[in-house]
Design an enzyme around this catalytic site. Structure first.
Site, PDB file in Angstrom:
ATOM      1  CG  HIS A  51      -2.291   0.594   0.904  1.00 42.74           C
ATOM      2  ND1 HIS A  51      -2.481   1.589  -0.024  1.00 42.74           N
ATOM      3  CD2 HIS A  51      -3.520   0.329   1.413  1.00 42.74           C
ATOM      4  CE1 HIS A  51      -3.763   1.910  -0.077  1.00 42.74           C
ATOM      5  NE2 HIS A  51      -4.420   1.157   0.779  1.00 42.74           N
TER       6      HIS A  51
ATOM      7  CG  ASP B 226      -2.885   4.767  -4.653  1.00 42.81           C
ATOM      8  OD1 ASP B 226      -2.254   4.727  -3.581  1.00 42.81           O
ATOM      9  OD2 ASP B 226      -2.780   5.695  -5.484  1.00 42.81           O
TER      10      ASP B 226
END
Length: 445
Positions: free
Chosen positions: A417, A421
């Site tokens: 992450h 995204d």
């Protein structure tokens, strides 16, 4: 008679030590020239050490799981004649103060590598010493135990093997059983069972539990543990799961196998890899590696696809180089070759590194969904799950709906992450889903 100290040679890869994975000899064994001594692990490659001389093994340097420095004594062999002892390697400072290890001097052309390689332990020449003192400074070597183990009190109780086995099954201490004759009989055990309960004894119920065992985490298993812990510690994972209809893809696979001729039989995996590679070209942020120390993400134009493979030694990830340039049959051949090399321990170091994205599949054991752990420093890992047949609603050509049987598969993707995204991961899987559900596009230019 002479003693030959076999020192751990420079295995390559710029390492300073290697781990003992397994011994093929024990103290007292006879070993022939070129005979197997031990398996040593460096990174993810296991190297077999062979004896340069024939003789009797008298000392071993450590147990499986121990680390041995390059140039340190690994095995001492007693030979029948004089042998030429290798030159004493230079010494380097160890991480622990007061403890010395030995290391081979750099070979020709390796000076720059020693200066710029990872770690860069400074080398300082030391006066030559005889092989035996160096052996005494190393980790204590294993020698045969002196004498047989002491006898226990129960050894003095006379009983036949059958009686002893029955007493062990019942949990009875033979020293507590009263007997009139010179040895304990089955009748004495019966009497103990009848009257021993008056003294608080109860025959235990038969247990089906396995005995406890302690297993040392070494070799490949330890490397896997370290890598997985580092991945979870450094990478904030998130996992996205989507359901994909693979009915058409499975039908096409059956047709391709029926007309394959001399080409290898196709499983689902090669077709999945073709779809993955075709889709990745529009999502370069997933085919990448993240150097979190330097703060740099490298996005790769070629797909070097890691393929998680289960072996007896643990999970290994051989890499299919330039997977984007291969057709399904070429991929099937390469998958088979790499999987066999991993299972037999013959995979080369370069075949186990350099991946840009990984696929992991448990096949029929795939379950409903998985949350795979990213193969650091990659930023994404894809996990196809088990294919199941379920009824689904489909639109009828003339209007309305009908219930039909479909083959469905959940596909998981875990991403880093920090650089990927959620929208990117979801968009990629949706593009992959469209390609898989329209499999004719896999062969379209």
């Amino acid at each position: 008679m002479a003693r030959f100290s076999f020192r751990l040679p420079d295995i390559g890869e710029g390492i300073s030590e290697a781990e003992i994975v397994a011994w093929h000899v024990a103290v007292g064994d006879r070993v022939e020239e070129d005979g197997r001594l031990a398996d040593m692990m460096t990174d993810k490659a296991t190297v077999e050490m062979e004896s340069p001389v024939a003789g009797t093994v008298v000392e071993l340097a450590g147990e499986p799981g121990d680390q041995v420095a390059i140039g340190a004594t690994l095995v001492v062999i007693e030979t029948e004649g004089e042998v030429v002892q290798p030159a004493e390697p230079e010494r380097v400072e160890a991480e622990n103060p007061g403890v010395e290890e030995t290391q081979n001097p750099p070979r020709d052309g390796e000076g720059d590598h020693a200066q710029h390689g990872g770690g860069g332990v400074p080398q300082t020449p030391a006066p030559a010493v005889s092989p035996q003192p160096a052996l005494q400074e190393a980790t204590p070597l294993h020698r045969p135990a002196d004498g047989p183990p002491p006898r226990t009190g129960e050894d003095k109780v006379l009983a036949s093997p059958a009686v002893r086995a029955r007493a062990a099954d019942l949990g009875i201490d033979l020293s507590a059983v009263h007997h009139d004759g010179p040895h304990i009989r089955h009748a004495d055990l019966d009497a103990y069972l009848r009257y021993g309960s008056a003294q608080g004894y109860r025959a235990p119920h038969t247990s089906h539990a396995r005995p406890d065992e302690t297993v040392k985490v070494i070799g490949m298993r330890r490397r896997i543990a370290e890598n997985m812990a580092a991945a979870k510690r450094h990478i904030p994972h998130f996992t996205y799961v989507e359901e994909i209809d693979v009915t058409a893809l499975e039908a096409m696979r059956a047709d391709l196998n029926a007309a394959r001729g001399n080409r290898p039989k196709l499983t689902m995996l090669p077709l999945m890899i073709v779809a993955i590679c075709r889709t990745l070209s529009n999502f370069p942020m997933l085919n990448a590696r993240y150097d979190d120390e330097a703060g740099v993400v490298t996005r790769f134009g070629s797909v070097h696809l890691g393929m998680a493979a289960q072996t007896d030694a643990g999970l290994m990830v051989p890499v299919i180089r330039n997977a984007q340039d291969m057709n399904p049959w070429q991929l099937a051949s390469e998958i088979s070759r790499l999987a066999e090399a991993a299972r037999t321990g013959k995979a080369k170091s370069e075949e186990l590194s350099g991946g840009t994205i990984t696929v992991t599949s448990l096949g029929p054991l795939g379950g409903i969904a998985t949350t795979p752990v990213i193969n650091r420093p990659e930023v994404a890992i894809i996990g196809p799950n088990r294919i199941v047949e379920r009824p689904v609603f489909r639109a009828k050509p003339g209007g309305g709906e009908e219930i039909v049987k479909a083959k469905l598969m959940n596909l998981s993707i875990s991403c880093d992450h920090r650089v990927v995204d959620g929208h990117d991961a979801a968009s990629y899987v949706q593009a992959l889903k469209q390609l898989i559900e329209t499999p004719v596009l896999l062969f379209a230019d």
